[in-house]
Write a protein that holds these residues in place. Structure first.
Motif, PDB file in Angstrom:
ATOM      1  N   GLU A  32       0.807  -1.221   0.000  1.00 39.76           N
ATOM      2  CA  GLU A  32       0.000   0.000   0.000  1.00 39.76           C
ATOM      3  C   GLU A  32       0.840   1.270   0.000  1.00 39.76           C
ATOM      4  O   GLU A  32       0.354   2.334  -0.375  1.00 39.76           O
ATOM      5  N   THR A  33       2.112   1.190   0.375  1.00 34.19           N
ATOM      6  CA  THR A  33       2.973   2.376   0.398  1.00 34.19           C
ATOM      7  C   THR A  33       3.590   2.686  -0.960  1.00 34.19           C
ATOM      8  O   THR A  33       4.198   3.740  -1.118  1.00 34.19           O
ATOM      9  N   SER A  34       3.463   1.783  -1.911  1.00 34.47           N
ATOM     10  CA  SER A  34       4.146   1.959  -3.193  1.00 34.47           C
ATOM     11  C   SER A  34       3.207   1.844  -4.398  1.00 34.47           C
ATOM     12  O   SER A  34       3.658   1.524  -5.494  1.00 34.47           O
ATOM     13  N   LEU A  35       1.931   2.115  -4.211  1.00 40.02           N
ATOM     14  CA  LEU A  35       0.970   1.938  -5.302  1.00 40.02           C
ATOM     15  C   LEU A  35       1.198   2.910  -6.456  1.00 40.02           C
ATOM     16  O   LEU A  35       1.031   2.537  -7.622  1.00 40.02           O
ATOM     17  N   ASP A  59      -6.344  -4.480   3.573  1.00 37.80           N
ATOM     18  CA  ASP A  59      -7.639  -5.156   3.459  1.00 37.80           C
ATOM     19  C   ASP A  59      -8.181  -4.974   2.046  1.00 37.80           C
ATOM     20  O   ASP A  59      -7.594  -4.261   1.231  1.00 37.80           O
ATOM     21  N   ALA A  60      -9.299  -5.620   1.754  1.00 33.17           N
ATOM     22  CA  ALA A  60      -9.856  -5.637   0.398  1.00 33.17           C
ATOM     23  C   ALA A  60     -10.258  -4.265  -0.123  1.00 33.17           C
ATOM     24  O   ALA A  60     -10.351  -4.071  -1.339  1.00 33.17           O
ATOM     25  N   LEU A  77      -2.916  -9.505  -2.286  1.00 27.20           N
ATOM     26  CA  LEU A  77      -2.761 -10.215  -1.023  1.00 27.20           C
ATOM     27  C   LEU A  77      -3.356  -9.361   0.099  1.00 27.20           C
ATOM     28  O   LEU A  77      -2.746  -8.378   0.529  1.00 27.20           O
ATOM     29  N   ASP A  78      -4.538  -9.738   0.551  1.00 26.71           N
ATOM     30  CA  ASP A  78      -5.272  -9.022   1.595  1.00 26.71           C
ATOM     31  C   ASP A  78      -4.766  -9.510   2.956  1.00 26.71           C
ATOM     32  O   ASP A  78      -5.056 -10.618   3.374  1.00 26.71           O
ATOM     33  N   ARG A  79      -3.976  -8.668   3.647  1.00 25.76           N
ATOM     34  CA  ARG A  79      -3.399  -9.048   4.942  1.00 25.76           C
ATOM     35  C   ARG A  79      -4.460  -9.404   5.972  1.00 25.76           C
ATOM     36  O   ARG A  79      -4.251 -10.289   6.796  1.00 25.76           O
ATOM     37  N   SER A  80      -5.603  -8.726   5.937  1.00 24.35           N
ATOM     38  CA  SER A  80      -6.638  -8.964   6.954  1.00 24.35           C
ATOM     39  C   SER A  80      -7.252 -10.357   6.839  1.00 24.35           C
ATOM     40  O   SER A  80      -7.851 -10.848   7.790  1.00 24.35           O
ATOM     41  N   ALA A  81      -7.090 -10.995   5.690  1.00 25.62           N
ATOM     42  CA  ALA A  81      -7.660 -12.326   5.468  1.00 25.62           C
ATOM     43  C   ALA A  81      -6.615 -13.429   5.627  1.00 25.62           C
ATOM     44  O   ALA A  81      -6.890 -14.586   5.328  1.00 25.62           O
ATOM     45  N   ARG A  82      -5.419 -13.069   6.110  1.00 26.43           N
ATOM     46  CA  ARG A  82      -4.334 -14.043   6.251  1.00 26.43           C
ATOM     47  C   ARG A  82      -3.851 -14.092   7.692  1.00 26.43           C
ATOM     48  O   ARG A  82      -4.009 -13.140   8.442  1.00 26.43           O
TER      49      ARG A  82
END
Length: 161
Positions: A32-35, A59-60, A77-82
């Motif tokens: 998210e920091t490099s979009l 998250d999504a 890759l959604d961190r909140s779902a892992r």
């Protein structure tokens, strides 16, 4: 960002359609920091590029339609779902999902110098934690030359671009 653009081979659509045209595999990572850097980089890729883009987000709600060449695949890759480390019950830490996914993919799919028909360009744009683990694995375990791994200069890893 200019150095990222300079490192991408430029050619036209006619060259991409040629039957003997060498295909360059791309491995690109981001979080998210490099979009913005990610969008800029993929906009400069030749239409015949192949490979993978892995993007880890909190998250999504961060997922959007990222336009890449037709032969490339984007994996969000959604961190909140892992989960974090197996057996700990902890949440997935920043960079953890990205490192796991990219290392697994690279172990199976990455073109190596031994494969003369394929060249790979690697751009690791994510945060330091995931990027460091990925760069270490690529250069240490898989034997990728450090000069082939492009990371943000502020990290001091591999080759900064």
């Amino acid at each position: 960002m200019a150095t990222l653009i300079e490192s991408v081979v430029t050619h036209d659509a006619a060259a991409c359609r040629a039957s003997r045209h060498a295909r360059v595999q791309q491995l690109i990572t981001a979080d998210e920091t490099s979009l913005v850097d990610l969008e800029t980089l993929v906009a400069t890729l030749p239409i015949c590029s192949t490979g993978r883009v892995f993007v880890e987000v909190p998250d999504a709600s961060w997922i959007f339609d990222l336009t890449v060449p037709a032969r490339m695949i984007v994996t969000w890759l959604d961190r909140s779902a892992r989960t974090g480390d197996p057996g700990t019950g902890r949440a997935c830490a920043p960079g953890q999902a990205l490192a796991r996914a990219v290392i697994a993919w690279a172990d199976e799919m990455l073109c190596t110098d031994a494969d003369e028909a394929c060249a790979t360009r690697i751009h690791l744009l994510g945060g330091f934690l995931g990027t460091a683990d990925i760069a270490d694995h690529l250069t240490g375990t898989l034997g990728v030359d450090q000069s082939a791994v492009h990371t943000p200069a502020r990290f001091g890893l591999a080759t900064a671009h």
